[in-house]
Design a protein around this motif. Structure first.
Motif, PDB file in Angstrom:
ATOM      1  N   GLY A   1      18.088  20.158   6.456  1.00 43.69           N
ATOM      2  CA  GLY A   1      18.704  19.312   7.465  1.00 43.69           C
ATOM      3  C   GLY A   1      17.395  18.964   8.461  1.00 43.69           C
ATOM      4  N   GLY A   2      16.156  18.492   8.024  1.00 38.05           N
ATOM      5  CA  GLY A   2      15.252  17.762   8.758  1.00 38.05           C
ATOM      6  C   GLY A   2      14.358  18.670   9.628  1.00 38.05           C
ATOM      7  N   LYS A   3      14.520  20.183   9.474  1.00 38.50           N
ATOM      8  CA  LYS A   3      13.481  20.918  10.141  1.00 38.50           C
ATOM      9  C   LYS A   3      12.105  20.822   9.588  1.00 38.50           C
ATOM     10  N   THR A   4      12.055  20.703   8.176  1.00 41.03           N
ATOM     11  CA  THR A   4      10.878  20.624   7.481  1.00 41.03           C
ATOM     12  C   THR A   4      10.823  19.300   6.554  1.00 41.03           C
ATOM     13  N   TRP A   5       9.724  18.914   6.130  1.00 45.84           N
ATOM     14  CA  TRP A   5       9.811  17.641   5.509  1.00 45.84           C
ATOM     15  C   TRP A   5       8.526  18.018   4.633  1.00 45.84           C
ATOM     16  N   LYS A   6       8.659  17.436   3.260  1.00 44.69           N
ATOM     17  CA  LYS A   6       7.817  17.472   2.045  1.00 44.69           C
ATOM     18  C   LYS A   6       7.224  16.165   1.686  1.00 44.69           C
ATOM     19  N   LEU A   7       6.073  15.755   1.763  1.00 43.31           N
ATOM     20  CA  LEU A   7       5.949  14.694   1.188  1.00 43.31           C
ATOM     21  C   LEU A   7       5.994  14.122  -0.313  1.00 43.31           C
ATOM     22  N   VAL A   8       6.449  12.797  -0.393  1.00 36.24           N
ATOM     23  CA  VAL A   8       6.728  12.351  -1.841  1.00 36.24           C
ATOM     24  C   VAL A   8       5.489  11.909  -2.406  1.00 36.24           C
ATOM     25  N   GLU A   9       5.181  12.374  -3.636  1.00 33.19           N
ATOM     26  CA  GLU A   9       4.047  12.042  -4.259  1.00 33.19           C
ATOM     27  C   GLU A   9       4.196  11.887  -5.717  1.00 33.19           C
ATOM     28  N   PRO A  10       3.720  10.790  -6.481  1.00 29.60           N
ATOM     29  CA  PRO A  10       2.798   9.896  -5.863  1.00 29.60           C
ATOM     30  C   PRO A  10       3.695   8.762  -4.806  1.00 29.60           C
ATOM     31  N   ALA A  11       3.119   7.983  -4.074  1.00 30.40           N
ATOM     32  CA  ALA A  11       3.782   7.418  -2.773  1.00 30.40           C
ATOM     33  C   ALA A  11       4.384   6.353  -3.331  1.00 30.40           C
ATOM     34  N   LEU A  12       5.295   5.942  -2.455  1.00 27.92           N
ATOM     35  CA  LEU A  12       5.994   4.598  -2.768  1.00 27.92           C
ATOM     36  C   LEU A  12       4.985   3.447  -1.928  1.00 27.92           C
ATOM     37  N   PRO A  13       5.348   2.379  -1.904  1.00 28.31           N
ATOM     38  CA  PRO A  13       4.964   1.244  -1.280  1.00 28.31           C
ATOM     39  C   PRO A  13       5.785   1.370  -0.051  1.00 28.31           C
ATOM     40  N   PHE A  14       5.301   0.585   0.973  1.00 29.82           N
ATOM     41  CA  PHE A  14       6.296   0.379   2.195  1.00 29.82           C
ATOM     42  C   PHE A  14       7.827   0.277   1.944  1.00 29.82           C
ATOM     43  N   ARG A  15       8.619   0.954   2.502  1.00 25.41           N
ATOM     44  CA  ARG A  15       9.836   0.647   2.427  1.00 25.41           C
ATOM     45  C   ARG A  15      10.639   0.956   3.658  1.00 25.41           C
ATOM     46  N   SER A  16      11.583  -0.164   3.925  1.00 27.19           N
ATOM     47  CA  SER A  16      12.075  -0.132   5.257  1.00 27.19           C
ATOM     48  C   SER A  16      13.494   0.599   5.347  1.00 27.19           C
TER      49      SER A  16
ATOM     50  N   GLU B   1       0.821  -1.205  -0.068  1.00 26.36           N
ATOM     51  CA  GLU B   1      -0.038   0.201  -0.050  1.00 26.36           C
ATOM     52  C   GLU B   1       0.953   1.392  -0.049  1.00 26.36           C
ATOM     53  N   GLY B   2       0.181   2.271  -0.619  1.00 30.08           N
ATOM     54  CA  GLY B   2       1.014   3.375  -0.584  1.00 30.08           C
ATOM     55  C   GLY B   2       0.674   4.357   0.451  1.00 30.08           C
ATOM     56  N   GLY B   3       0.297   5.856   0.207  1.00 33.23           N
ATOM     57  CA  GLY B   3      -0.145   6.740   1.338  1.00 33.23           C
ATOM     58  C   GLY B   3       1.048   7.598   1.577  1.00 33.23           C
ATOM     59  N   ALA B   4       1.127   7.988   2.850  1.00 28.46           N
ATOM     60  CA  ALA B   4       2.136   9.055   3.257  1.00 28.46           C
ATOM     61  C   ALA B   4       3.254   8.058   3.712  1.00 28.46           C
ATOM     62  N   THR B   5       4.132   7.662   2.986  1.00 25.62           N
ATOM     63  CA  THR B   5       5.280   6.799   2.999  1.00 25.62           C
ATOM     64  C   THR B   5       6.742   7.209   2.951  1.00 25.62           C
ATOM     65  N   ALA B   6       6.481   8.255   2.458  1.00 20.94           N
ATOM     66  CA  ALA B   6       8.079   9.023   2.040  1.00 20.94           C
ATOM     67  C   ALA B   6       8.371  10.330   2.114  1.00 20.94           C
ATOM     68  N   ALA B   7       9.215  11.203   2.586  1.00 22.25           N
ATOM     69  CA  ALA B   7       9.117  12.509   2.624  1.00 22.25           C
ATOM     70  C   ALA B   7      10.809  12.901   2.297  1.00 22.25           C
TER      71      ALA B   7
END
Length: 337
Positions: free
Chosen positions: A261-276, A250-256
């Protein structure tokens, strides 16, 4: 659509033709999550049943051993400093969380740390150099616990928690690939979390003496979901990946991605499947998970599928040599053509 689809397909085929995973023979059935790419020739893996493996010829051959006294432990992380020196971390409650070190290429191992707190559960290791490193535990009494070494892993001391932001209810880190905790430059470190409402990123700029925390767009909400891995190509540009490991396709909000330096994050779209796991591969990002692997050539903005094999972790050297590791002895090397 008749003109767009062939162009997209051509782009995928071109990318796929120039990068692929090549499976390496191992003849072991341990599940690997710990992985360290040292050079083009040298890499280490670690996993279940106290298993540690090493190659010194780029994966043509692997040597595997079982750490004496750790036959029932699961080594979820390994950090190595050449052919001879490596440090492994096992997970588990209480005394099952341990750190061992070898200085003779894995022929013998010495126990350097054994957790004495029944509430602690260590997830990952990360080093700035051969002497200085950190190990991360899930929260104890409302704060994440970290221990540090300045002598190459021989001794470990707890870091203060006075300047650590409070953990959220249900929040924790994932010991899925050894990359929920990473270091950068001389003093920076980050770790990612899940299990609470939103995944978060913790950052230190002074080797763990003080910490800040930022929210991310990756949804967690359940104990199986959140941010699983974090990586940086420099101090400012980084990526986090994750999802819900119980829903690997499943996709969704899975990557950013971050540019500050990590203060703010932008969602990657279209989404990736689960990644570990995710890693910087000199000129591209590579992410892996139980449903396959993906690659990005535009700094994480868009992604293409590499394959659909089951991987847990991925690591690259600064020169671009890389490996992926997974269940049932699976190890693969990354090849460009």
């Amino acid at each position: 659509m008749k003109t767009i689809l062939p162009a997209l397909l051509l782009g995928f085929l071109t990318l796929n033709a120039h990068a692929q995973w090549r499976q390496q023979p191992t003849k072991v059935d341990a599940d690997f999550r710990g992985l360290c790419a040292v050079t083009e020739k040298v890499a280490w893996v670690s996993g279940t049943n106290g298993t540690v493996g090493r190659t010194t010829d780029g994966g043509q051959t692997w040597q595997f051993s079982t750490v004496v006294g750790a036959e029932k432990l699961d080594f979820r992380d390994v950090e190595a400093f050449g052919e001879a020196v490596a440090i492994v971390l096992s997970i588990g409650p209480g005394g099952d969380s341990r750190i061992y070190k070898t200085t003779d290429g894995g022929q013998s191992w010495k126990l350097q740390f054994q957790n004495a707190d029944p509430e602690a559960f260590y997830d990952a290791l990360a080093f700035w150099d051969e002497k200085n490193g950190l190990a991360l535990s899930d929260p104890v009494k409302g704060h994440y616990r970290l221990i540090a070494t300045d002598d190459g892993g021989t001794t470990w001391k707890p870091l203060p928690t006075d300047n650590m932001p409070t953990a959220l209810k249900g929040e924790g880190a994932f010991a899925a690939s050894g990359t929920c905790l990473v270091t950068q430059n001389e003093k920076d470190a980050w770790f990612v979390t899940g299990g609470a409402k939103q995944a978060r990123v913790f950052h230190t700029a002074d080797r763990g003496q003080h910490w800040t925390v930022s929210e991310t767009p990756i949804t967690a909400a359940v104990e199986s979901a959140g941010a699983f891995s974090i990586a940086f190509r420099d101090r400012d540009h980084g990526i986090i990946v994750g999802g819900d490991y119980r829903k690997p396709t499943e996709g969704g909000a899975t990557a950013a991605v971050t540019r500050d330096g990590g203060k703010t994050w932008k969602l990657v779209e279209p989404a990736l499947p689960f990644r570990s796991g995710v890693a910087w591969a000199k000129d591209r990002w590579v992410a892996v998970g139980t449903s396959g692997s993906s690659v990005s050539l535009d700094d994480g903005v868009t992604w293409k599928e590499l394959d659909r094999e089951n991987y847990n972790s991925v690591r690259f050297t600064t020169a671009g040599a890389g490996w992926a590791a997974g269940p049932k002895g699976r190890i693969a090397t990354f090849e460009k053509k």
